[in-house]
Scaffold this active site. Structure first.
Site, PDB file in Angstrom:
ATOM      1  N   HIS A  60     -22.737  -8.524  -0.767  1.00 16.60           N
ATOM      2  CA  HIS A  60     -22.889  -8.762  -2.130  1.00 16.60           C
ATOM      3  C   HIS A  60     -22.600  -7.439  -2.920  1.00 16.60           C
ATOM      4  O   HIS A  60     -23.645  -6.773  -3.181  1.00 16.60           O
ATOM      5  CB  HIS A  60     -24.001  -9.462  -2.894  1.00 16.60           C
ATOM      6  CG  HIS A  60     -23.818 -10.301  -4.038  1.00 16.60           C
ATOM      7  ND1 HIS A  60     -23.983 -11.301  -4.589  1.00 16.60           N
ATOM      8  CD2 HIS A  60     -23.374  -9.515  -5.165  1.00 16.60           C
ATOM      9  CE1 HIS A  60     -23.810 -11.564  -5.716  1.00 16.60           C
ATOM     10  NE2 HIS A  60     -23.235 -10.285  -6.258  1.00 16.60           N
ATOM     11  N   ARG A  64     -16.655  -2.012  -8.166  1.00 17.75           N
ATOM     12  CA  ARG A  64     -15.847  -1.854  -9.416  1.00 17.75           C
ATOM     13  C   ARG A  64     -14.386  -1.239  -9.319  1.00 17.75           C
ATOM     14  O   ARG A  64     -13.828  -0.421 -10.300  1.00 17.75           O
ATOM     15  CB  ARG A  64     -16.624  -0.736 -10.115  1.00 17.75           C
ATOM     16  CG  ARG A  64     -18.211  -0.909 -10.333  1.00 17.75           C
ATOM     17  CD  ARG A  64     -18.375  -2.316 -11.035  1.00 17.75           C
ATOM     18  NE  ARG A  64     -19.715  -2.220 -11.307  1.00 17.75           N
ATOM     19  CZ  ARG A  64     -20.282  -3.603 -11.711  1.00 17.75           C
ATOM     20  NH1 ARG A  64     -19.567  -4.965 -11.618  1.00 17.75           N
ATOM     21  NH2 ARG A  64     -21.512  -3.590 -12.283  1.00 17.75           N
ATOM     22  N   ASP A 152     -18.329 -14.546  -9.112  1.00 23.90           N
ATOM     23  CA  ASP A 152     -19.788 -14.041  -9.429  1.00 23.90           C
ATOM     24  C   ASP A 152     -19.798 -13.143 -10.687  1.00 23.90           C
ATOM     25  O   ASP A 152     -19.010 -12.408 -10.919  1.00 23.90           O
ATOM     26  CB  ASP A 152     -20.074 -12.996  -8.160  1.00 23.90           C
ATOM     27  CG  ASP A 152     -21.359 -12.590  -8.301  1.00 23.90           C
ATOM     28  OD1 ASP A 152     -22.430 -13.172  -8.432  1.00 23.90           O
ATOM     29  OD2 ASP A 152     -21.624 -11.168  -8.319  1.00 23.90           O
ATOM     30  N   HIS A 179     -22.536 -18.401  -8.032  1.00 24.54           N
ATOM     31  CA  HIS A 179     -23.586 -17.589  -8.864  1.00 24.54           C
ATOM     32  C   HIS A 179     -23.958 -18.747  -9.833  1.00 24.54           C
ATOM     33  O   HIS A 179     -23.433 -19.181 -10.543  1.00 24.54           O
ATOM     34  CB  HIS A 179     -22.706 -16.592  -9.831  1.00 24.54           C
ATOM     35  CG  HIS A 179     -23.472 -16.146 -10.993  1.00 24.54           C
ATOM     36  ND1 HIS A 179     -23.882 -14.867 -10.857  1.00 24.54           N
ATOM     37  CD2 HIS A 179     -23.708 -16.579 -12.226  1.00 24.54           C
ATOM     38  CE1 HIS A 179     -24.369 -14.544 -12.136  1.00 24.54           C
ATOM     39  NE2 HIS A 179     -24.475 -15.698 -12.870  1.00 24.54           N
ATOM     40  N   ASP A 305     -26.429  -7.137  -4.314  1.00 20.73           N
ATOM     41  CA  ASP A 305     -25.958  -7.311  -5.639  1.00 20.73           C
ATOM     42  C   ASP A 305     -25.783  -5.971  -6.202  1.00 20.73           C
ATOM     43  O   ASP A 305     -25.827  -5.604  -7.515  1.00 20.73           O
ATOM     44  CB  ASP A 305     -26.704  -8.044  -6.554  1.00 20.73           C
ATOM     45  CG  ASP A 305     -26.080  -8.656  -7.476  1.00 20.73           C
ATOM     46  OD1 ASP A 305     -24.704  -8.244  -7.814  1.00 20.73           O
ATOM     47  OD2 ASP A 305     -26.693  -9.449  -8.562  1.00 20.73           O
ATOM     48  N   HIS A 309     -23.455   0.966 -13.006  1.00 20.41           N
ATOM     49  CA  HIS A 309     -23.158   1.078 -14.532  1.00 20.41           C
ATOM     50  C   HIS A 309     -23.456   2.371 -14.810  1.00 20.41           C
ATOM     51  O   HIS A 309     -24.222   3.023 -14.170  1.00 20.41           O
ATOM     52  CB  HIS A 309     -24.154   0.119 -15.325  1.00 20.41           C
ATOM     53  CG  HIS A 309     -23.744  -1.452 -15.358  1.00 20.41           C
ATOM     54  ND1 HIS A 309     -22.592  -1.893 -15.555  1.00 20.41           N
ATOM     55  CD2 HIS A 309     -24.537  -2.553 -14.625  1.00 20.41           C
ATOM     56  CE1 HIS A 309     -22.413  -3.331 -15.251  1.00 20.41           C
ATOM     57  NE2 HIS A 309     -23.840  -3.570 -14.936  1.00 20.41           N
TER      58      HIS A 309
HETATM   59 ZN   LIG Z   1     -24.236 -12.826  -9.615  1.00 21.76          ZN
END
Ligand SMILES: [Zn+2]
Length: 423
Positions: A60, A64, A152, A179, A305, A309
């Protein structure tokens, strides 16, 4: 080209090995495993006092790329993976454009092969543009190399569309990665609903927003007799729903993130936007339940995950800050904490990051038998280091663990026998 990894303690859960063992690699593959090996013509790596494992797998990750390369790209993201001891990642489809067409799948696979420091397995979208209206061309996408389907980041609202998604995905042998989130229950919530949210004056997201959605996905998987993988379970209820579903034979697996088994919503105090993620950090009871799920086998994989950012997207008011944290480079030490705390064994920890995630997405990685591709990580499980967010290999630095003392690190990472990282 030969490499001889000697004197290390090999942990290869799939092959039930947990002992001192040498490994011989030639032309990118494992050619021998055993205690009494010799290799005079090979590059020798002395792993005395260290663990040797199949390369870690994180199913996961948000790379980007394409479209949001200012946060991360395939080159920087796979370098961060290599530095974390991770040799394979599955990347999520919420890129720009979304991974919902063959050219995007091919772009990712080709760029990763050419320039990447880890294997990259694209996860394609369930619905076109992840809008939840029309199914993606699952057959073509699977044939092009995607390993699973997920929207997701957003839930598939329509139960009918999700039913069809399960049916189609299963005919192509791919799992649906859910998700699980009921947006009508989330509303304007931006952190876990509870005392901390009340004290901070922030709108809360109740646990039932996750549990209700997890229940629906489990029921749909059961109804269609198809494979479901639940992403980032974070609540006590979700873990219990998966446990019960497994007990009655539903084809379900699930993953947990290091932040959800390490932190609670207390981390949000001070309006710390690096503690803002989706699903949100929960309560201690939820953390304990996730740990219990890891221990008893309800949870099949540890996945990060990894959600890079830009600082400008976090350096804003809490309610409008983007969700997510970078996770690759803290996965191993945070998982080793569970071993030190007596929650899971070392063997379990490695299984949760190697053969078990490999089985979920159906890739021939995560074990080191003769003939296997020599993706391999050498780990010092007790090496102490201090996390300096600025020093992360990832392009983005959004981590709630800045300044933490970490224990455990990858010392060297080999991808098909080639060193891609050395500490
Ligand atoms: Zn998610």
């Amino acid at each position: 080209m030969k490499v001889f990894v000697k004197n290390g303690h090999l942990i290869d859960p799939k092959n039930n090995i947990d002992s001192l063992c040498n490994i011989l690699v030639a032309d990118g593959k494992v050619t021998a495993v055993g205690a009494d090996l010799r290799a005079d013509d090979a590059e020798v790596i002395d792993a005395a006092g260290l663990l040797v494992c199949p390369g870690l797998i994180d199913i996961h990750v948000h790379l980007r790329d394409p479209g949001l390369e200012y946060k991360e790209d395939i080159i920087s993201g796979t370098r961060a993976a290599a530095a974390a001891g991770v040799t394979s990642v599955a990347c999520m489809p919420n890129t720009r454009p979304v991974i919902d067409s063959v050219p995007v799948v091919e772009y990712i696979i080709n760029k990763a092969r050419q320039y990447g420091s880890a294997n990259v397995y694209p996860v394609a979208a369930i619905s076109q543009a992840m809008k939840g209206d029309v199914l993606s061309e699952m057959g073509e996408l699977k044939a092009a190399g995607c390993v699973a389907f997920s929207d997701d980041g957003v839930p598939v609202v329509s139960g009918e569309l999700m039913r069809r998604a399960f049916e189609y995905a299963d005919t192509f042998g791919a799992p649906i990665i859910a998700h699980a989130e009921d947006l009508s229950l989330v509303g304007e919530g931006c952190m876990n609903e509870g005392e901390v949210a009340t004290e901070l004056g922030l709108k809360g997201i109740p646990w039932v927003a996750e549990d209700a959605a997890t229940a629906r996905e489990i029921m749909l998987a059961e109804f269609t007799n198809s494979r479901l993988h639940v992403a980032h379970v974070s609540t006590k209820g979700s873990v219990e729903l998966v446990r019960q579903a497994k007990a009655r034979g539903v084809r379900v697996t699930c993953e947990a993130t290091p932040h959800h088994f390490t932190l609670t919503d207390e981390s949000v105090r001070g309006y710390n936007t690096n503690a803002k993620m989706n699903p949100p950090l929960r309560t201690q009871a939820d953390v304990d339940a996730v740990r219990c799920g890891l221990a008893d086998g309800t949870i099949d994989a540890i996945a990060t995950d990894h959600a890079p950012h830009h600082v400008d997207e976090k350096n804003v008011e809490f309610a409008i800050a983007l969700n997510g944290i970078v996770g690759l480079e803290t996965m191993l030490p945070l998982t080793m904490n569970l071993v030190r705390d007596g929650i899971i064994s070392r063997h379990q920890a490695i299984a949760l990051m190697t053969c078990q995630p490999a089985a979920i997405i159906g890739i021939d990685r995560g074990s080191l038998e003769v003939g296997a591709v020599a993706d391999l990580t050498i780990i010092d499980p007790d090496l102490e280091w201090t996390l300096d967010a600025g020093q992360l290999t990832s392009k983005s630095k959004n981590t709630p663990f800045d300044g933490w003392t970490m224990r455990g690190a990858a010392i060297r990472t080999l991808l098909a026998g080639r060193t891609v990282y050395q500490r």
